[in-house]
Design a protein around this motif. Sequence first.
Motif, short mmCIF file in Angstrom:
data_model
loop_
_atom_site.label_atom_id
_atom_site.label_comp_id
_atom_site.label_asym_id
_atom_site.label_seq_id
_atom_site.Cartn_x
_atom_site.Cartn_y
_atom_site.Cartn_z
N ASP A 1 0.83 -1.20 0.00
CA ASP A 1 0.00 0.00 0.00
C ASP A 1 0.86 1.26 0.00
OD1 ASP A 1 -2.37 -1.31 -0.13
OD2 ASP A 1 -3.08 -0.77 1.86
N ALA A 2 1.97 1.21 0.75
CA ALA A 2 2.85 2.38 0.80
C ALA A 2 3.45 2.66 -0.57
CB ALA A 2 3.97 2.14 1.83
N PHE A 3 3.88 1.61 -1.25
CA PHE A 3 4.56 1.77 -2.53
C PHE A 3 3.60 2.17 -3.64
CE2 PHE A 3 6.92 0.01 -6.26
CZ PHE A 3 8.04 0.82 -6.13
N THR A 4 2.35 1.77 -3.53
CA THR A 4 1.38 2.06 -4.60
C THR A 4 0.41 3.18 -4.23
OG1 THR A 4 -0.16 0.36 -3.77
CG2 THR A 4 1.48 -0.34 -5.39
N ALA A 5 0.69 3.90 -3.18
CA ALA A 5 -0.26 4.89 -2.67
C ALA A 5 -0.68 5.91 -3.72
CB ALA A 5 0.33 5.61 -1.45
N ASP A 6 0.26 6.33 -4.57
CA ASP A 6 -0.05 7.37 -5.57
C ASP A 6 -0.06 6.82 -6.99
OD1 ASP A 6 -0.16 9.39 -3.56
OD2 ASP A 6 2.04 9.41 -3.53
N ALA A 7 -0.04 5.51 -7.13
CA ALA A 7 0.08 4.90 -8.46
C ALA A 7 -1.11 5.23 -9.35
CB ALA A 7 0.24 3.39 -8.34
N ASP A 8 -2.32 5.16 -8.80
CA ASP A 8 -3.50 5.42 -9.62
C ASP A 8 -3.47 6.81 -10.22
OD1 ASP A 8 -4.44 2.91 -9.07
OD2 ASP A 8 -5.89 3.55 -7.55
N GLU A 9 -3.06 7.77 -9.42
CA GLU A 9 -2.99 9.17 -9.89
C GLU A 9 -1.96 9.29 -11.01
OE1 GLU A 9 -1.79 13.58 -8.11
OE2 GLU A 9 -2.40 11.96 -6.75
N ASP A 10 -0.82 8.61 -10.84
CA ASP A 10 0.23 8.68 -11.86
C ASP A 10 -0.23 8.04 -13.17
OD1 ASP A 10 1.92 9.95 -10.09
OD2 ASP A 10 2.93 8.11 -9.47
N TYR A 11 -0.86 6.87 -13.08
CA TYR A 11 -1.27 6.16 -14.28
C TYR A 11 -2.42 6.86 -14.99
CZ TYR A 11 1.68 2.24 -12.88
OH TYR A 11 2.74 1.45 -12.54
N ALA A 12 -3.23 7.59 -14.23
CA ALA A 12 -4.36 8.29 -14.84
C ALA A 12 -3.90 9.33 -15.85
CB ALA A 12 -5.21 8.95 -13.75
N LYS A 13 -2.67 9.80 -15.72
CA LYS A 13 -2.14 10.81 -16.64
C LYS A 13 -1.83 10.20 -18.01
CE LYS A 13 0.10 13.14 -12.72
NZ LYS A 13 1.41 13.45 -12.09
N GLY A 14 -1.58 8.88 -18.03
CA GLY A 14 -1.23 8.24 -19.28
C GLY A 14 0.14 8.67 -19.77
N LEU A 15 0.50 8.25 -20.98
CA LEU A 15 1.76 8.64 -21.60
C LEU A 15 1.54 9.86 -22.48
CD1 LEU A 15 2.69 5.88 -20.57
CD2 LEU A 15 3.82 5.50 -22.76
N PRO A 16 2.56 10.67 -22.66
CA PRO A 16 2.41 11.84 -23.55
C PRO A 16 2.15 11.39 -24.98
CG PRO A 16 4.72 11.50 -22.96
CD PRO A 16 3.92 10.58 -22.09
N ASP A 17 1.43 12.20 -25.70
CA ASP A 17 1.16 11.91 -27.11
C ASP A 17 1.40 13.18 -27.91
OD1 ASP A 17 0.30 11.19 -29.60
OD2 ASP A 17 -1.61 10.34 -28.95
N THR A 18 2.64 13.33 -28.37
CA THR A 18 3.03 14.50 -29.15
C THR A 18 2.88 14.23 -30.65
OG1 THR A 18 5.36 13.83 -29.32
CG2 THR A 18 4.72 15.12 -27.37
N GLY A 19 2.52 13.00 -31.00
CA GLY A 19 2.48 12.61 -32.40
C GLY A 19 3.76 11.94 -32.85
N ASP A 20 4.76 11.88 -31.96
CA ASP A 20 6.03 11.22 -32.25
C ASP A 20 6.22 10.10 -31.23
OD1 ASP A 20 8.72 10.42 -32.44
OD2 ASP A 20 9.42 12.42 -32.98
N LEU A 21 5.87 8.88 -31.62
CA LEU A 21 5.88 7.75 -30.69
C LEU A 21 7.27 7.51 -30.11
CD1 LEU A 21 4.46 5.34 -29.36
CD2 LEU A 21 4.98 4.01 -31.43
#
Length: 208
Positions: free
Chosen positions: A74-94
């Motif tokens: 729980d300590a290690f994953t406490a903020d994981a959901d918030e981080d993953y909700a951001k997703g990966l950047p999509d600049t159009g250049d994979l």
Amino acid sequence: MANKPAPDAPRGSAGGTPTRRSERSRRAIFEAALALVGEVGYDKLTIEGIASRAGVGKQTIYRWWPSKAAVLLDAFTADADEDYAKGLPDTGDLAADLKFVLRATADEFNDPAFQAPYRALAAAGANDEELSRAFLDRLLEPGIRVYVERLRAAQQAGEVAAGIDVRVAAEMVLSPFSQRWLMRTGPLTYEFVDTLVDQVLRGLRPRD
């Protein structure tokens, strides 16, 4: 990332003050668990030690978590959901997006404060099926999912061939990264990350 882990939010009494006090205690427990696993290792990590460092009674911990593994998870994953909700950047250049994220991930994995709990959970999970499944469900799968979503967007944009299985493609990117770190087969450097992305994408691009 535990034997029937308790809900993320500990049970607090009605009213603001007890709830805030519970949240402070929870955060103190998390900070203590993460610090101690780096200092003494997972085998010597104890509920008693966490309680003492956090300034709470051990029964407070046992009321919310059944084991030290559950606390650490729980300590290690406490903020994981918030981080993953951001997703990966999509600049159009994979390629640029993957390199940007994996370089940042390499920095994180090279941080001793991150390494200690992650390695402890990975090692403990090898002998604990429930912990391993929880670690997978709460940390690894959501992490893979954001790469799958970014690769699917790239596929729709024509950067990835139509017939490619994007789940397998995501694992092609992430597995060598994790293998090198877990097995210490080599350093996680920006050069390694860039080479990994370039070589994987070479096999994913549409053929002329």
